[in-house]
Scaffold this active site. Structure first.
Site, PDB file in Angstrom:
ATOM      1  CD  GLU A  63      -3.240   0.685   1.908  1.00 54.61           C
ATOM      2  OE1 GLU A  63      -4.109   0.012   1.301  1.00 54.61           O
ATOM      3  OE2 GLU A  63      -3.349   1.013   3.100  1.00 54.61           O
ATOM      4  CE  LYS A  65      -2.222   3.009   5.666  1.00 57.18           C
ATOM      5  NZ  LYS A  65      -3.160   2.130   6.417  1.00 57.18           N
ATOM      6  CD  GLU A 174     -11.849  -3.513   4.027  1.00 59.74           C
ATOM      7  OE1 GLU A 174     -10.911  -3.217   3.256  1.00 59.74           O
ATOM      8  OE2 GLU A 174     -12.242  -2.755   4.932  1.00 59.74           O
ATOM      9  CG  ASN A 195      -9.765  -3.985   7.465  1.00 58.32           C
ATOM     10  OD1 ASN A 195      -8.671  -4.122   8.032  1.00 58.32           O
ATOM     11  ND2 ASN A 195     -10.218  -2.809   7.076  1.00 58.32           N
ATOM     12  CD  GLU A 225      -8.630  -5.837   3.091  1.00 60.28           C
ATOM     13  OE1 GLU A 225      -9.110  -6.113   1.991  1.00 60.28           O
ATOM     14  OE2 GLU A 225      -9.105  -4.948   3.836  1.00 60.28           O
ATOM     15  CB  SER A 226      -5.519  -3.872   8.679  1.00 60.57           C
ATOM     16  OG  SER A 226      -6.276  -3.248   7.684  1.00 60.57           O
TER      17      SER A 226
END
Ligand SMILES: O=P(O)(O)OC[C@@H](O)[C@@H](O)c1c[nH]c2ccccc12
Length: 266
Positions: A63, A65, A174, A195, A225-226
């Site tokens: 990513e 960001k 997601e 997520n 994710e994350s």
């Protein structure tokens, strides 16, 4: 509980209204559909992810960001093209570029710059709630879009998915819990993001991914994710047969993001 997601969605609605005034939907759509060069330059987001995994590697969506609502500015010296090159050199499968301006200090221009600097497919990371944004994404060069189940009802979600697929883009859907997963499984896309961050509270735990795994049919490709930050996090996921990852902050805080990718996934 402060509900950041609702706040973001209010701002999105306003942004979309303003964008449509600048350029109406019909003309945006016409331009995108008639641009054969844009179409021929599409890169396969899902294909790139699957190829990495088939070769025995992790499929990393890296990513780009600058900031987030929970952490503030993560990377003050933010140069999307350099970051993209670094990711590509160190084995990323795909890029994720934030285009939300208000909450993540992203921009459409960052997506263009990152994509132009490398050969990787790129997902537009934003809060998609209108067909207009799907055409916008494609007009900027995006190869995929994100659909967040918590932000959408089923009818709209299916409509956005169909539009993205018609335009040749991949769709990453997601989810964060079992109810959202049930909704996501009604879509066609095989890319299923889990997520680990609750978008309403910002709390994170990798148990979110592990807990939902038993409910997911084998044809789906799970993207965790994350909050992936250490080689041990990666190992936990791969031991559970999760091989696709979406990682932002851990890379963005490192001097050389791609080097950190290589270190984390060595
Ligand atoms: O920076 P992290 O913790 O590695 O997370 C990356 C990505 O998962 C996160 O940015 C994200 C996941 N879903 C989103 C939806 C909107 C905005 C951002 C996100």
């Amino acid at each position: 509980m402060s509900d950041i997601l609702n706040k973001i969605l209010d701002v999105k609605a306003e942004e979309i209204r303003a964008a449509k005034k600048q350029r109406d939907f019909a003309s945006l759509r016409r331009d995108v559909e008639s641009d054969s060069e844009l179409r021929s330059e599409l890169r396969s987001f899902e294909g790139s992810l699957r190829d990495k995994i088939a070769a025995g590697h992790a499929g990393v969506i890296a990513e780009v960001k600058k900031a987030s609502p929970s952490k503030g500015v993560i990377r003050p010296d933010f140069r999307p093209a350099d970051i993209a090159v670094s990711y590509a050199q160190h084995g990323a499968a795909c890029l994720s570029v934030l285009t939300d301006e208000q909450f993540f200090q992203g921009a459409p221009e960052y997506l263009r710059q990152a994509r132009a600097a490398c050969a990787l497919p790129v997902i537009r990371k934003d809060f998609m709630v209108d067909l207009y944004q799907v055409y916008q994404a494609r007009s900027w060069g995006a190869d995929a879009i994100l659909l967040i189940v918590a932000a959408l009802d089923h009818g709209l979600m299916a409509e956005l998915e169909a539009c993205a697929h018609e335009l040749g883009m991949s769709v990453l859907v997601e989810v964060h819990d079992a109810a959202e997963l049930d909704a996501a499984l009604k879509l066609k896309t095989r890319l299923l993001g889990i997520n680990n961050r609750n978008l309403r509270t910002f709390e994170t735990t990798l148990d979110t991914t592990l807990g939902l795994l038993p409910r997911i049919p084998p044809e789906k490709l799970v993207v965790t994710e994350s909050a992936i930050a250490t080689p041990d996090d990666v190992k936990r996921m791969r031991d559970a047969d999760v091989h696709a990852f979406l990682v932002g902050e851990a890379f963005m805080r490192a001097p050389e993001p791609g080097v950190e990718l290589a270190r984390l996934f060595a």
